[in-house]
Design an enzyme around this catalytic site. Structure first.
Site, PDB file in Angstrom:
ATOM      1  N   SER A 252      36.113  32.054  45.396  1.00 23.34           N
ATOM      2  CA  SER A 252      35.790  33.469  45.244  1.00 23.34           C
ATOM      3  C   SER A 252      35.789  33.831  43.770  1.00 23.34           C
ATOM      4  O   SER A 252      36.131  33.014  42.916  1.00 23.34           O
ATOM      5  CB  SER A 252      36.802  34.326  46.001  1.00 23.34           C
ATOM      6  OG  SER A 252      38.022  34.323  45.287  1.00 23.34           O
ATOM      7  N   LYS A 253      35.432  35.067  43.514  1.00 27.23           N
ATOM      8  CA  LYS A 253      35.295  35.527  42.125  1.00 27.23           C
ATOM      9  C   LYS A 253      36.554  35.285  41.298  1.00 27.23           C
ATOM     10  O   LYS A 253      36.479  35.058  40.097  1.00 27.23           O
ATOM     11  CB  LYS A 253      34.958  37.026  42.115  1.00 27.23           C
ATOM     12  CG  LYS A 253      33.534  37.295  42.575  1.00 27.23           C
ATOM     13  CD  LYS A 253      32.805  38.177  41.559  1.00 27.23           C
ATOM     14  CE  LYS A 253      31.299  38.089  41.745  1.00 27.23           C
ATOM     15  NZ  LYS A 253      30.777  39.049  42.694  1.00 27.23           N
TER      16      LYS A 253
END
Ligand code: GLU
Ligand code: ZN
Length: 485
Positions: A252-253
């Site tokens: 994820s980010k």
């Protein structure tokens, strides 16, 4: 269906920036197609109108182009299976839904949102085995015209038996039908759900292999039953392993960029990115890391796709990118840097480098960078109007302002008299100077480095001086001297 004709599709939903996981799927699709003179089709799955993002299709296009994934149909290319955008194929889905309604394999459901959320609450409270639709409208015998309000169309899942699939990656899969509820195939806005649309399109587009992320495994029983109900032959399926971060959580980010175009911006080369992504869940022999695109095309074998989740190791990507940067000749790198800086002009530069200058600085950075974005910081001194540093940074260990000024004067003389101002001659001259004035070479070069670059880290000094050119070096020595005055 003729499976001797390989047709694979990449089916992005235009909901944002292309995720590396989706692009990995596209790469595998493309490799299968190119390895077999098959077709690579790009189909836009935009049936979720609420999640549609303006411009997302262009980002998909840009990503595929950047990686050299050329496609044969869709995404602006015509073909006999078009249109390739699901929102332009609505009648096809409603026709199929109608067919299923007619044959009693689907039914209209008039339940409103309130009833469904109450049902869900009750199921959760009682810890029911399945949380899902309860089949309330399955046997409604009402005359449809008597019922006002909107409806959805649901598919009648069998109450018993198994749904089975031999997945190319995960082997034999079995699902107990009694655990699946009657899912929606047509929404109240007339749009199909993913389940109906993808099955219908894969069928009518003669898709031979469906590659998709393993998050879709849970949809397999639904799709198997749709194919059975429609009496269509199923394509082959390969559910690709999820890409995880090194801590084994979903990428994820917070682990860094997940959008492929951010990697472009950060200065990764498409060749390296392609190589890296192709090894996320696939391997040639378990060892080989650097594989050219040509080799990947000729050697890609989907049976070597692993079912174990793949780790996105940014260190490995950095290493690989550095490898690709070092393996090209410096003129190639120069061309790449030029277009990279054109697209993403470094803020740190006060002016635009000329082509010749980029040729020169490419040589300086080639051995020293892992990503293109590191280059601008290393060579900023060449393209800045002013070199900034504190005067006392010029003064090396065991020196003072006076002795440093004397050094600067002598360097000035030496620089002026060098015949050909090239790295080798500069080195010979400055080493001799250090000798003759009895100053340590390190001390001398330390002062010159600060005066000419203001940077603690810079490319090798003699090469840097050559790139700056004699006049600019003299100018900077002069500035340095005045700072000490
Ligand atoms: N539109 C789906 C997605 O973006 C595609 C899944 C599939 O390939 O069937 O995840
Ligand atoms: Zn209902």
């Amino acid at each position: 269906m003729d499976f001797s004709k390989i047709r694979v599709r990449y089916a992005p939903s235009p909901t944002g920036e292309p995720h590396v996981g989706n692009i990995r799927t596209a790469i595998f699709d493309w490799l299968i197609a190119r390895n077999s003179s098959g077709q690579f089709i790009v189909r836009v799955e935009d049936t979720d109108q609420a999640r549609k993002v303006e411009g997302a299709i262009d980002l998909q296009k840009a990503s595929l182009k950047w990686l050299g994934l050329d496609w044969d149909e869709g995404l602006g290319l015509e073909g006999k299976y078009g249109p390739y955008i699901q929102s332009e194929r609505l009648t096809l889905y409603t026709d199929v839904a109608e067919r299923l309604l007619q044959s009693g394999k689907a039914y209209k459901c008039f339940c409103n949102a309130q009833r469904l959320s109450k049902l869900r609450e009750k199921q959760l409270d009682s810890k029911a085995a399945i949380v899902g639709y309860d089949g309330h409208c399955r046997s409604l015998k009402l005359d449809e015209s008597d019922i006002s309000g909107s409806f959805v169309v649901r598919f009648k899942m069998p109450d018993a038996g198994l749904s089975e699939l031999d997945d190319l990656v995960r082997g034999h899969l079995e699902f107990d039908n009694s655990l699946s509820d009657d899912f929606i195939i047509l929404k109240s806005d007339g749009y199909p759900t993913y389940h109906l649309a993808s099955v219908v399109d894969d069928h009518y587009m003669d898709i031979s292999h469906v590659l998709r992320g393993e998050e879709w495994v849970s949809s397999v029983p639904r799709h198997v039953q749709l194919y059975l109900a429609l009496e269509w032959e199923m394509p082959l399926f390969a559910h690709l392993p999820t890409i995880l971060a090194p801590d084994k959580s979903k990428l994820s980010k917070r682990h860094g960029a997940t959008s492929i175009l951010e990697y472009k911006k950060a200065g990764y080369l498409p060749e390296a990115m392609f190589n890296f992504l192709s090894l996320l869940g696939w391997s040639l022999d378990g060892d080989t890391e650097i594989i050219s695109k040509e080799d990947l095309v000729s050697k890609f074998d989907p049976s070597r796709i692993s079912s174990a989740s793949a780790i996105f190791d940014i260190e490995k990507l950095n290493w690989m990118n550095g490898h690709y940067i070092r393996s090209m000749n410096s003129l190639e790198l120069s061309q790449i840097l030029r277009s990279y800086w054109k697209e993403f002009p470094p803020e740190i530069f006060d002016r635009t480098p000329s082509s010749n200058e980029v040729d020169e600085v490419s040589k300086l950075v080639q051995e020293r960078i892992k990503v293109l974005s590191e280059a601008s910081g290393l060579v900023a001194f060449v393209f800045k109007n002013e070199i900034t540093y504190e005067p006392n940074e010029l003064i090396q260990k065991n020196m003072d302002a006076e002795s440093t000024t004397r050094i600067l004067d002598r360097v000035n003389e030496s620089v002026s008299k060098i015949e050909t101002f090239c790295s080798r001659a500069i080195e010979v001259e400055l080493r001799a100077l250090a000798d003759s004035i009895d100053v340590k070479v390190g001390t001398l070069l330390g002062t010159i480095r600060v005066a000419t670059s203001g940077q603690k880290v810079s490319p090798p000094l003699f090469d840097s001086l050559e790139v700056l050119g004699r006049n600019r070096v003299l100018e900077l020595l002069h500035v340095a001297k005045s700072k000490l005055a």
